[in-house]
Design a protein around this motif. Structure first.
Motif, PDB file in Angstrom:
ATOM      1  N   PHE A 106       0.706  -1.069   0.118  1.00  0.00           N
ATOM      2  CA  PHE A 106       0.196  -0.111   0.226  1.00  0.00           C
ATOM      3  C   PHE A 106       0.853   1.223   0.103  1.00  0.00           C
ATOM      4  CE2 PHE A 106       0.303  -1.043   4.426  1.00  0.00           C
ATOM      5  CZ  PHE A 106       0.816   0.101   5.119  1.00  0.00           C
ATOM      6  N   LEU A 107       0.457   2.438  -0.407  1.00  0.00           N
ATOM      7  CA  LEU A 107       0.941   3.600  -0.663  1.00  0.00           C
ATOM      8  C   LEU A 107       1.188   4.317   0.959  1.00  0.00           C
ATOM      9  CD1 LEU A 107       2.336   5.823  -2.291  1.00  0.00           C
ATOM     10  CD2 LEU A 107       0.078   6.602  -2.841  1.00  0.00           C
ATOM     11  N   ARG A 108       2.492   4.559   1.082  1.00  0.00           N
ATOM     12  CA  ARG A 108       2.656   5.668   2.162  1.00  0.00           C
ATOM     13  C   ARG A 108       4.189   6.250   1.965  1.00  0.00           C
ATOM     14  NH1 ARG A 108       5.528   5.748   7.199  1.00  0.00           N
ATOM     15  NH2 ARG A 108       4.248   6.817   9.041  1.00  0.00           N
ATOM     16  N   ASN A 119      -1.679   4.135   3.754  1.00  0.00           N
ATOM     17  CA  ASN A 119      -2.697   3.584   2.763  1.00  0.00           C
ATOM     18  C   ASN A 119      -3.552   4.325   1.935  1.00  0.00           C
ATOM     19  OD1 ASN A 119      -3.689   1.020   2.159  1.00  0.00           O
ATOM     20  ND2 ASN A 119      -5.437   1.175   3.636  1.00  0.00           N
ATOM     21  N   ALA A 120      -2.668   5.066   1.214  1.00  0.00           N
ATOM     22  CA  ALA A 120      -3.240   6.240   0.375  1.00  0.00           C
ATOM     23  C   ALA A 120      -3.958   5.964  -0.922  1.00  0.00           C
ATOM     24  CB  ALA A 120      -2.339   7.533   0.336  1.00  0.00           C
ATOM     25  N   ASP A 131      -4.658  12.065  -4.758  1.00  0.00           N
ATOM     26  CA  ASP A 131      -4.814  13.132  -3.737  1.00  0.00           C
ATOM     27  C   ASP A 131      -3.418  13.920  -4.015  1.00  0.00           C
ATOM     28  OD1 ASP A 131      -5.078  14.728  -1.621  1.00  0.00           O
ATOM     29  OD2 ASP A 131      -5.220  13.331  -0.103  1.00  0.00           O
ATOM     30  N   GLY A 132      -3.601  15.003  -4.405  1.00  0.00           N
ATOM     31  CA  GLY A 132      -2.434  15.709  -4.442  1.00  0.00           C
ATOM     32  C   GLY A 132      -1.604  15.441  -5.687  1.00  0.00           C
ATOM     33  N   SER A 162     -11.705   9.230  -0.964  1.00  0.00           N
ATOM     34  CA  SER A 162     -10.120   9.687  -0.760  1.00  0.00           C
ATOM     35  C   SER A 162      -9.606   9.388   0.276  1.00  0.00           C
ATOM     36  CB  SER A 162     -10.228  11.413  -0.996  1.00  0.00           C
ATOM     37  OG  SER A 162      -8.975  11.773  -0.970  1.00  0.00           O
ATOM     38  N   HIS A 163      -8.132   9.461   0.211  1.00  0.00           N
ATOM     39  CA  HIS A 163      -7.332   8.851   1.537  1.00  0.00           C
ATOM     40  C   HIS A 163      -7.654   7.461   1.484  1.00  0.00           C
ATOM     41  CE1 HIS A 163      -6.428  12.897   3.827  1.00  0.00           C
ATOM     42  NE2 HIS A 163      -5.940  12.761   2.706  1.00  0.00           N
TER      43      HIS A 163
END
Length: 408
Positions: A26-28, A87-88, A92-93, A379-380
């Protein structure tokens, strides 16, 4: 490159950035981490390929610039952030940064009556050190030196993290931009809500960014044996906290604000022990400062009343405040013109329930934001999703907004 094809490139680049994560599966990606450095390098390369001169500023923000009709003109700033929550999702951004690079790449250098700059802010979310907007606050000159003592989960201070990243804390003032250097800030962002999707619209113009306050709340009672303490003698902090949490939801709905309890810790935490202390968070947001502040006053009164009735003690401590930010009318008008250029009809206006870097940047230059819809308003979360069609529409609107400001 045609708009639809460029939109696909942008989404592919979002995938590349999403691969730069400290956690497998997952994304962090947090501020001043090796993954942040790798993201800056990748974004800087894309900036260079789009014709921008690039640099990393003294706060770790990745920046790029193309000159206007003459060197040294004030700049229109475009951008967003490249850090993430745990866990993005991948839009977003990051999507806003890549759209900004794409717009800059479609502008012929030396043709605008202002310079064009792109910034990938280093820390909007505050995931690592618990204080949001570190990148944009450094640029805006609103840095608080007390932040140098903030500590991450590994016991590393922000001061040490700067040094580990290759930055010199003493040179941080070099990131500050002066108002006369800028003419405005434009950001495109996924909506992080369902309003556009529910209305069947691709894009919306933001009227303002939410007023927000965050608190640490505590209910203090008395721990005791679960079997041996009669109900009439209990001072159960968790029951008191639970009653207030339910009341926060009721009051928030009734007053049209957004109150969220996202963290709760129970002490001593034994399955057979009456809780003697509960610490919990409160995130409170509203369109206007007065509505936010009045809602907290009522919530605090409710906490005191519940505590008194249950023979508990209630305490609150504010650790974050961001007053509502109103988007500039002229910059909004440019985004509205951009939306019309896509054929999406009369622009839909909505206020942002989430915070953004514009909250800090408005201290040095006017701001405006464009939202594009995201599936389900999610989101998030890894389920963040956008379509190529909507990204292409956002790209068209963003470029049209820049050209509208140039023609004004």
């Amino acid at each position: 490159m045609k708009t639809d094809a460029l939109a696909r490139v942008i989404l592919d680049r979002c995938d590349e950035l999403a691969a730069l994560s400290s956690e497998p599966g997952f994304l962090r990606r947090v501020h001043l981490s090796p993954e942040h450095a790798a993201a800056n390098e990748l974004v800087g390369r894309w900036m260079t390929e789009s014709g921008l001169s690039t640099w990393q500023d003294a706060a770790g923000n990745q920046c790029g610039r193309i000159e206007g009709r003459e060197p040294g003109l004030p700049a229109l700033l475009l951008g967003s952030h490249i850090d993430t929550v745990p866990n993005a999702g991948r839009y977003d951004g990051m999507l806003g940064v890549l759209l900004a690079i794409a717009v800059a790449g479609r502008i012929e250098p030396g043709t605008l009556p202002f310079a064009l700059e792109v910034v990938a802010f280093s820390d909007e979310e505050g995931t690592r050190f618990g204080t949001a907007l570190l990148g944009s606050r450094a640029v805006a000159g609103s840095w608080d030196d007390e932040w140098w003592n903030l500590i991450d989960d590994d016991g590393i201070t922000l001061f040490e993290a700067f040094q580990d990243f290759g930055l010199d804390p003493a040179r941080l003032p070099g990131a500050v931009r002066r108002p006369e250097e800028l003419i405005g800030y434009l950001e495109v962002h996924i909506e992080q809500g369902p309003a556009l999707e529910d209305a069947g619209r691709e894009l919306g113009v933001v009227t303002s960014i939410a007023a927000a306050r965050r608190f640490e709340l505590s209910m203090l009672g008395k721990a005791g044996h679960a079997g041996g303490t009669p109900f009439e003698r209990r001072q159960d902090a968790l029951v008191g906290a639970s009653e207030l949490i339910v009341e926060i939801e009721r009051l928030s709905r009734a007053r049209g604000v957004i109150g969220t309890v996202g963290r709760l810790e129970v002490f001593p935490g034994g399955v057979n022990v009456i809780p003697g202390r509960v610490d919990f968070s409160l995130d409170l947001r509203a369109e206007f400062d007065d509505d936010r502040d009045e809602a907290f006053r009522i919530i605090a009164d409710a906490g005191k009343s519940i505590a008194e009735r249950r023979r508990l003690d209630f305490h609150s401590r504010e650790f974050y405040r961001a007053d509502a930010v109103v988007c500039d009318l002229d910059l909004r008008a440019a985004f509205e013109a951009g939306i019309r250029a896509t054929g999406d009809g009369e622009p839909m206006a909505l206020w942002s329930r989430a915070g953004h870097d514009g909250v800090a940047i408005v201290a040095i230059t006017p701001i405006a934001m464009l939202f594009l819809r995201c599936r389900g308003g999610v989101s998030h979360h890894p389920d963040e999703a956008v379509t190529v069609h909507d990204v292409a529409a956002a790209l068209t609107a963003f470029e049209a907004a820049v050209r509208a400001l140039a023609a004004a």
